[in-house]
Design an enzyme around this catalytic site. Structure first.
Site, short mmCIF file in Angstrom:
data_model
loop_
_atom_site.label_atom_id
_atom_site.label_comp_id
_atom_site.label_asym_id
_atom_site.label_seq_id
_atom_site.Cartn_x
_atom_site.Cartn_y
_atom_site.Cartn_z
N HIS A 195 0.89 -1.13 -0.07
CA HIS A 195 -0.07 0.04 -0.06
C HIS A 195 0.93 1.11 0.07
O HIS A 195 2.03 1.15 0.19
CB HIS A 195 -0.86 -0.05 1.26
CG HIS A 195 -0.27 -0.18 2.44
ND1 HIS A 195 0.43 0.72 3.18
CD2 HIS A 195 -0.25 -1.17 3.38
CE1 HIS A 195 0.97 0.44 4.24
NE2 HIS A 195 0.56 -0.70 4.50
P1 TYD Z 1 -1.83 -2.27 7.16
O1 TYD Z 1 -1.52 -1.23 7.34
O2 TYD Z 1 -2.78 -3.02 6.04
O3 TYD Z 1 -0.67 -3.64 7.44
P2 TYD Z 1 0.12 -4.52 6.54
O4 TYD Z 1 -0.06 -3.73 5.21
O5 TYD Z 1 1.34 -4.74 7.01
O6 TYD Z 1 -0.76 -5.78 6.28
O7 TYD Z 1 -2.85 -2.79 8.50
C1 TYD Z 1 -3.50 -3.94 8.91
C2 TYD Z 1 -4.93 -3.95 9.77
O8 TYD Z 1 -4.46 -3.10 10.87
C3 TYD Z 1 -5.72 -2.87 8.88
O9 TYD Z 1 -7.06 -3.56 9.23
C4 TYD Z 1 -5.54 -1.58 9.62
C5 TYD Z 1 -5.19 -2.02 11.06
N1 TYD Z 1 -4.16 -1.02 11.63
C6 TYD Z 1 -4.87 -0.32 12.65
O10 TYD Z 1 -5.94 -0.43 13.18
N2 TYD Z 1 -4.08 0.69 13.34
C7 TYD Z 1 -2.52 0.69 12.65
O11 TYD Z 1 -1.84 1.75 13.40
C8 TYD Z 1 -1.99 0.17 11.66
C9 TYD Z 1 -0.84 0.12 10.89
C10 TYD Z 1 -3.01 -1.02 11.15
#
Ligand code: TYD
Length: 137
Positions: free
Chosen positions: A52
């Protein structure tokens, strides 16, 4: 190009017979204030995280334990960074697509972020990110 503004940041390291201590202060080692920290851990072998981009968010990514690879893409070029030291961070400016992969067993990825979590700040689709990064939208 945005990629050139992303860089490795050497963090202070105080080492003696008792071990080592490193630290980060917002506005000192990094050009932003720290509004949030989060960390990835227990990532199974072969799993990729990230995938992302962020509109406004700035981050410092640190391999607190173990190693992983961070691929950064500014819409024009991409580069990959192996992070494997707890006294080094990778500064990621806004408008960068990132993928995080090749986690070593037990690796912990610590992220210092400039803003609270906001889903509206994300580009979840690469094509949408690409258009925005290339100024096409
Ligand atoms: P995401 O940023 O998509 O992590 P990755 O790309 O590493 O898999 O986040 C995964 C999930 O966690 C998404 O549902 C959003 C949640 N999230 C939060 O609630 N707070 C945060 O600070 C972060 C980074 C993610």
């Amino acid at each position: 190009m945005g990629l050139k503004e992303c860089r490795r940041v050497q963090l202070p390291r105080l080492s003696d017979g008792r071990g080592s201590l490193s630290f980060v202060e917002g506005g000192e080692q990094i050009p932003f204030g720290i509004a949030r920290i989060y960390y990835l851990y227990g990532v199974p072998e072969g799993v990729e995280r990230g995938g992302h981009g962020h509109r406004e968010l700035e981050q410092l990514i640190i391999a607190i334990y173990g190693s992983f690879e961070v691929v950064l893409d500014d819409g024009h070029a991409r580069d990959s960074f192996l992070l494997e030291r707890p006294d080094e961070g990778l500064y990621v400016r806004p408008m960068m697509w990132r993928e995080v992969r090749d986690f070593s067993p037990g690796a912990v990825c610590l992220v210092l972020a400039s803003m609270p979590y906001d889903e509206a700040d994300y580009y979840r689709e690469y094509d949408e990110f690409l258009s925005a990064a290339r100024g096409e939208s």
